[in-house]
Structures are given as structure tokens and as C-alpha cells.
Design an enzyme around this catalytic site. Structure first.
Site, PDB file in Angstrom:
ATOM      1  N   ILE A  37      52.115  41.518  41.083  1.00 53.65           N
ATOM      2  CA  ILE A  37      50.654  40.877  40.362  1.00 53.65           C
ATOM      3  C   ILE A  37      49.944  40.247  39.937  1.00 53.65           C
ATOM      4  CG2 ILE A  37      48.913  42.582  40.900  1.00 53.65           C
ATOM      5  CD1 ILE A  37      50.055  44.964  40.823  1.00 53.65           C
ATOM      6  N   CYS A  38      48.937  39.139  40.514  1.00 57.48           N
ATOM      7  CA  CYS A  38      48.211  38.316  39.389  1.00 57.48           C
ATOM      8  C   CYS A  38      47.222  38.815  39.025  1.00 57.48           C
ATOM      9  CB  CYS A  38      48.178  36.987  40.305  1.00 57.48           C
ATOM     10  SG  CYS A  38      47.760  35.806  39.189  1.00 57.48           S
ATOM     11  N   LEU A  39      47.253  39.303  38.360  1.00 53.76           N
ATOM     12  CA  LEU A  39      45.871  40.044  37.352  1.00 53.76           C
ATOM     13  C   LEU A  39      45.845  40.112  36.340  1.00 53.76           C
ATOM     14  CD1 LEU A  39      43.155  41.814  38.446  1.00 53.76           C
ATOM     15  CD2 LEU A  39      44.677  43.488  37.724  1.00 53.76           C
TER      16      LEU A  39
END
Lengths: 195, 540
Positions: A87-89
Site C-alpha cells: 500500500i502506498c499511503l
């Protein structure tokens, strides 16, 4: 410094109490360091109706470092790797604050599903599709949701886990595989053997 | 009226999610935490951000005695349980926190028997019921109206901004304080009538002090909130003197690298003789000329890692004098953490924690304060001025001033864990080569890009550098220092790894090059420089 067990226990109790939030969490093993979170796909998105499982790992320094989160359920989304669920958060990276919790992090993932950020992509292929042809993206995302995230509650999970554990697999792996396979033992075995 | 502020649910620490124990208030924004929780949450390298609102602050506040006594009396059983828990943890850490000073008037025998005296302003000139309580870094609670005025700009809470000298103890905070909403609400709930009266009084006072100030602040006033305070009069300039951190974090995108505008404004000087002494000490503290020369020579020679040399040179001033940051060391006088500029260390304090003072506190003669961690420091103890020691983290910071601290830590970790295959895969479908020389503004949204860039070049770095056991770079590596126990300070990464990170992030081509650089530097450097580079050289 050992992990702040008290805080993690409180967080879990809080999630259990607050049924309305739409996120749940299940501890794997005794150490409170590994969990599986679960969130519902937000309505009015291609993810509506899906149930998404997230693998959670807590570092010893949690909550002063972010929890490690990764989707178990396959998702078609610009900020989530279609291959491994990474996840890119920002709040799971440099924007983490110790005042955030597992619940707020899972809710943030839900929010991420409703509002993709294609400018800061995790999966460039998905991002390109999102920017280039939105209807196509929506269709693919819906298809993925229907295929991978439309699982009924896993019935009799515990018995199936036992079965797989008896075959010599780690308990945690068994649970993850069963969930990803929507409760199908054979498919879960395939996942385990393929991995 | 539902007595919400009288129940323990309203007094949970946002970090441990338990009842607050020995509460400390982040004075710049007014959020309340347990002392230990807040300490653990602070960054040992840069000014910290409030976990709740991300307001930057750079001083570890002392325990707020008023809140402590309130909680201990209002929730005696829970507070006692928290005490037991915390004291067990303190035994493990082999460190304690001071017991707050006793309440000035006898505490009520049981919960809910409070009188306005228990919530009176700590200013000796006032002593009235608090109305806009500012909890200062020293732990004293002062009403906004009792703080000396700085300018006419309204603060974030819609009230006048203040200088930050405590009228009770004279301690100067580095940032103006904001009202503690929780304490304010408690007082309003306990004494609704009395507070209303006081509110009118205070508004009146403030209006009288600040000509042209509207009673109800307009939207414009709010828009100005958070800006740098103009120092308007002579008297307050003296008060604000002392080491001031830049408004933006040094490593942030805003603090532009080359021009050094993000660097500290330096001391204005509190007294003439002190200024003289300081100048002398600064000279002693300055980075040795040979190291500077080495950088310059390297630059002239050119080569693949010239970029790194250039960038380091542009930021050399950060490694010495008043800009030097003593990582993971806190001032026991004013709570500044980490200490920037001069740092004095006690040579006689027996505690492992140590006792340190920043330059400003030393000048003010705070020789007999009780340390933040209950050190038994005595005025006759010998304090000695510590030389700046440039570590791998300092170099990494200087070479990448545009990267936020979190990303520098990531770089360190990345090199330590051998390139972390997860991180490598994460950006599987790599973005175009636009980031080749990317000096992207390090906003949150670009984090992926910056990491991506580093991934590509650290692989070689890691293989070359991970050959033997190396001293782990962490806070305690510098010296057995105070506050160094901070768990948050356990920055992972090896010395070599750190340098590799520096190389990778600075766009340098290979680590061998960097090794050469380092070799050159050390050859030229006669004095004891720093562990990291020396270690790197041994391997190259």
C-alpha cells in the site's frame, strides 16, 4: 523496548466495541504483533460490496513507528500493488503519528479505496489506466472485487485451519491462505504450495 | 449539565490511551500527554510534531503540577494504578521523573470538592481563577492575560500572542504558548459563574493592553495565526533572546538547502559578557578548518561524487557552531530537545541519564534545577562544553536537507536491511526516469518517488558495505548522554549504511567513490572527527 501491549489491547477492544465503524481485526497468535484487519468496500465505488482483508504487523516500537499493512485480498487500485497488496499511503509511512491507531489506519485504507491518488502511485499500470481511461479502470476494479473480495464469511474457519496445520503448515499462513481463498481449502493449499 | 470533564474518559493520553499520568502539555498547541509518552514521541534529531495536531515543538515540557494534582485527587484509584505501572517501567528504564511540587493550597479530601484556588493562575501578580490557561514548558499554568505582550498579532486561539517568559519562574519557552483547551473546559465546568465573570475581565484587560483589538477576533486575525511574530518593543526583544529554532524543520522542503535560510537565527545575546564568552566558545566549536578544506579540495578535483561534496559543502555551517544539533540530547533546564548550538554536560552527575544544559540555560545560571528526569544535579557540579561531533546522521542530513527526517530514517533502515525486498517490489512498475536527479519537494505525496530513487542505487551500496559488524548508529553512540535512552532514538542503520544512504540520496554513483571521499577527508583531518567515516574507511 518491548511493545506497548496495553495500548494494543485497548485498541483491539475499541475496535470490537465500535461495530458501526465497519472495520474489524483478528489477532494471529499470542504476541499481538500479527493481525488480520478486515474492511468493507466503500459504497459508490467499484469496491462496493467487497470484503477486504489486510495483513497487519506491529513493530516493537509501535505506536512510535507505523504498523506494516498490506492487502491480502487482491485489489485493483492505483495506490495498491495488484501483485502483492503493498500500500502506498502517507500515514503508513512518513506521515504516521503515534496518535493514530489501527482503527484509524484501517479507516484510512477505506478512504483510500474511495479516493485514489494516481499522482503518487503504487501500481503504475493501474494508475495509467485510471488516468487514461476511467471507465475501463472502474470495470476492472469491479471485476477484481467480484472475483476476489465477494466472499461470504468463512464458515467453520477454525476446523479448516486445523486441517491445514496438521499438514505441517504454520497456523498463521493457513489462516491467511484460507481467507484469501474465501474458505476453499483446496485453493488455500494451492496458495500455500505456490508461495 | 453532564460533567464530562469530571470523568476519566476525558483525560486519556492520546498515546497510551490510558489515564494521563504525570501530565505534560505540549505548550505550543496545548495538547496533553503523559510525560513519558510525550518524551517517547519526540524526535531526537529535529523539532518534533505534536502527535495530535502536528504543530512543531522543540522543548520537552515539564510535568504540569496543577493537572497532576487534579487527576490524582479526582481519580485516586486509577491514578494510583497508573503510578504503579509507570514506576515499574521506570525501574526497567532505570530512570525516574520528578514528583511535581506540592499544591500551593491544601487539596480537597475527595473528588468534586474543588475551589477556585486550586485552579488559580500561577503568576505571582495574579492568583485569580484561570480563564485562558497557558501551560508553559516549565509546567506552570499562566492565564493568557498575565503573559507579557509581544505584538498585536492574534495567536492561534484568537487571543493576543505573548512572549514566552514564565512570570512564575522566568523560564523562556522557545515558542509562544497556546491555551490548553482541556484545562480551560474543566475550569469552566467546575465554576461556570466565576469563569464567565473572569472571561469578561480578561477580555477587558486584553482590549486595554492592545489598542484597536476587537473583542471578537475577526477572520483576518485568524488568518494571521501561526505566522512569525513580529517583535515590536525593546523589552520583549530581550525576553525572546536565546537560541531560537527555525520556524520550519531544518530537514523540510521549505528549509531550502543552499541558502541556509532555514538555519537558525542564532543568539541575540542576553547579556554583554555572555555574548563575549559565547563568541569565544563558538570559535572553539567551529568545525576544524582542515575538514572544510578537505571538502573544498575534493570539490575541485571533481569526480562522480562531486554532487555530494557540493551539497555537503553548501551545508557545512550546519555541522558546527550555533547550527549544530546535539542529536538525542535534551536540556534539563528549558527542555530543548535536541539541543542546538552550545551544549554543556555535567561531569559529576552519577545518573546514567546524565545532566545537560543548553547555552541559554547555562548563561542564565540554571545550575540548581531539578532535571527533567529527576537527576540529583547540584550547583557545584562541573559543567563542560561539549564539542560538536559530526556523525553519519549529521552528514546524511547535511547532504539531503530537503528530505524530511522520516525519509532519512527510511534510508538508514533501507541500507541496514539490505535493500528490503518489499520496498524494492513495491514500486514494481517503475516510474519513468524523471527522478534521475530528482530533488523533489519532499512533501508527503512524493515520498514514494524519493524512496524509489534510492532503491535503485542502494543495492550496490549495501553489498559493498555490509561486510562486517559495525557499530550501530544510534543516540547512545555519541556519548552516554541524557535522554539518550529514548526508544524513539534507536535509529537503526550502520555507520557505513548511513553513508551509503547519503551517497544514494545525493545521487552519487557508487559507494566505492564515497569511500574514497571519506578516505581523503580522514587523511586531511587530523583531529578526532567522527566514528562513522572512520569506520567506513576501514572497509574501503
Amino acid at each position: 523496548m518491548p511493545m506497548d501491549v496495553g495500548r494494543v489491547q485497548k485498541e483491539i477492544r475499541d475496535i470490537e466495541r465500535d461495530r458501526a465503524s465497519g472495520v474489524t481485526i483478528e489477532v494471529q497468535g499470542n504476541s499481538l504483533q500479527k493481525m488480520i484487519g478486515c474492511l468493507k468496500g466503500p459504497s459508490d465505488t467499484p469496491f462496493e460490496g467487497g470484503t477486504f482483508y489486510v495483513n497487519i504487523e506491529l513493530d516493537d516500537q509501535y505506536p512510535f513507528v507505523p504498523p506494516k499493512m498490506r492487502f491480502i485480498t487482491k485489489v485493483w487500485h492505483p495506490n495498491i500493488s495488484s501483485a502483492n497488496g503493498a500500500i502506498c499511503l502517507d500515514i503508513l509511512k512518513d506521515q504516521w503519528s503515534p496518535a493514530l491507531t489501527l482503527k484509524t489506519a484501517l479507516l484510512s485504507l477505506q478512504a483510500l479505496l474511495s479516493s485514489p491518488q494516481p499522482d503518487d502511485p503504487q501500481d503504475a499500470v493501474v494508475a495509467r489506466q485510471y488516468l487514461g481511461s476511467l471507465p475501463e479502470y472502474r470495470q476492472t476494479a469491479k471485476q477484481w472485487t467480484d472475483t476476489y473480495a465477494h466472499t461470504q464469511q468463512v464458515v467453520g474457519l477454525e476446523a479448516k485451519v486445523q486441517q491445514i496445520v496438521e499438514m505441517g503448515f504454520e497456523r498463521e499462513q493457513a489462516v491467511v491462505a484460507l481467507r484469501a481463498a474465501a474458505g476453499d481449502e483446496n485453493q488455500a493449499m494451492e496458495i500455500l504450495l505456490g508461495a | 449539565m453532564p460533567s464530562t470533564m469530571l470523568t476519566p474518559e476525558e483525560w486519556r493520553c492520546p498515546l497510551c490511551l490510558d489515564l494521563l499520568f504525570k501530565p505534560a502539555v505540549s505548550s505550543a498547541c496545548g495538547h496533553v500527554y503523559c510525560f513519558w509518552c510525550l518524551h517517547k514521541a519526540m524526535s531526537p534529531y529535529t523539532p518534533s510534531a505534536c502527535p495530535v495536531c502536528r504543530t512543531k515543538y522543540n522543548q520537552l515540557p515539564a510535568i504540569c503540577a496543577k493537572l497532576h494534582h487534579y487527576l490524582a485527587t479526582q481519580f485516586p484509584e486509577q491514578y494510583a494504578a497508573r503510578r504503579q505501572e509507570t514506576e515499574a517501567e521506570e525501574r526497567d528504564l532505570r530512570s525516574t521523573t520528578p514528583e511535581p511540587s506540592p499544591a500551593p493550597c491544601p487539596l480537597p479530601s475527595g473528588p468534586d470538592a474543588w475551589t477556585p484556588q486550586h485552579f488559580a493562575c500561577d503568576s505571582p501578580a495574579c492568583g485569580k481563577l484561570l480563564c485562558h490557561p497557558l501551560v508553559l514548558t516549565c509546567g506552570h499554568v499562566i492565564d493568557a492575560a498575565c503573559m507579557p505582550r509581544v505584538g498585536d498579532v492574534d495567536g492561534a486561539d484568537g487571543h493576543a500572542s505573548h512572549t514566552s517568559e514564565c512570570p512564575a519562574c522566568g523560564l523562556v519557552s522557545q515558542q509562544p504558548a497556546a491555551a490548553c483547551k482541556q484545562l480551560g473546559e474543566l475550569v469552566t465546568q467546575l465554576f461556570p459563574e466565576h469563569s464567565r465573570q473572569r472571561l469578561l475581565e480578561c477580555e477587558h484587560d486584553l482590549a486595554a493592553k492592545i489598542p484597536g483589538r476587537q473583542l471578537v477576533p475577526g477572520p483576518q486575525a485568524h488568518a494571521q495565526a501561526g505566522q512569525q511574530l513580529p517583535v515590536s518593543n525593546q523589552a520583549s526583544e530581550g525576553l525572546v533572546g536565546g537560541s531560537v529554532y527555525p520556524a520550519t524543520p531544518r530537514a523540510s522542503a521549505a528549509g531550502s538547502a543552499a541558502d541556509g535560510s532555514g538555519a537558525t537565527t542564532g543568539d541575540e545575546g542576553t547579556a554583554g559578557d555572555a555574548a563575549g564568552r559565547r563568541q569565544q566558545q563558538q570559535q572553539q566549536q567551529a568545525l576544524s578548518p582542515s575538514l572544510t578544506l578537505a571538502f573544498r579540495r575534493r570539490q575541485e578535483a571533481g569526480g562522480a561524487s562531486q554532487l555530494m561534496a557540493d551539497r555537503l559543502e553548501a551545508n557545512l555551517q550546519r555541522l558546527s557552531g550555533d547550527s549544530y544539533v546535539h542529536h538525542a540530547v535534551g536540556c534539563d533546564g528549558c527542555g530543548a530537545y535536541p539541543i542546538q548550538g552550545r551544549r554543556y554536560k555535567c561531569q559529576d552527575c552519577p545518573e546514567a541519564m546524565g545532566f545537560d544544559l543548553c547555552g541559554a540555560c547555562m548563561d542564565r545560571g540554571l545550575g540548581n534545577v531539578v532535571g527533567r528526569f529527576n537527576q540529583r544535579h547540584l550547583p557545584e557540579h562541573r559543567m563542560h562544553l561539549c564539542r560538536p561531533r559530526v556523525t553519519a546522521m549529521h552528514l546524511l542530513q547535511a547532504a539531503n536537507p530537503e528530505l524530511p527526517m522520516e525519509q532519512l530514517m527510511w534510508l538508514l533502515e533501507l541500507t541496514l536491511t539490505g535493500g528490503d525486498e518489499e520496498a524494492g517490489q513495491e514500486h514494481e512498475a517503475t516510474q519513468p526516469a524523471q527522478q534521475q536527479q530528482q530533488q523533489s519537494p519532499a512533501s508527503g505525496s512524493s515520498s514514494g518517488a524519493a524512496l524509489n530513487h534510492s532503491d535503485s542505487s542502494t543495492d550496490t551500496a549495501v553489498t559493498t558495505l555490509r561486510r562486517g559488524p559495525r557499530p550501530v548508529y544510534h543516540a547512545t553512540a555519541q556519548e552516554p548522554s541524557p535522554s539518550a535512552h529514548a526508544a524513539a532514538a534507536g535509529g537503526p542503520g550502520t555507520a557505513g549504511g548511513a553513508a551509503a544512504g547519503a551517497a544514494a540520496a545525493a545521487g552519487s554513483d557508487s559507494v566505492q567513490e564515497l569511500g574514497g571521499e571519506a578516505q581523503g577527508l580522514i587523511d586531511d583531518e587530523e583531529e578526532e572527527v567522527h566514528v562513522a567515516l572512520a569506520d567506513l574507511v576501514r572497509d574501503s
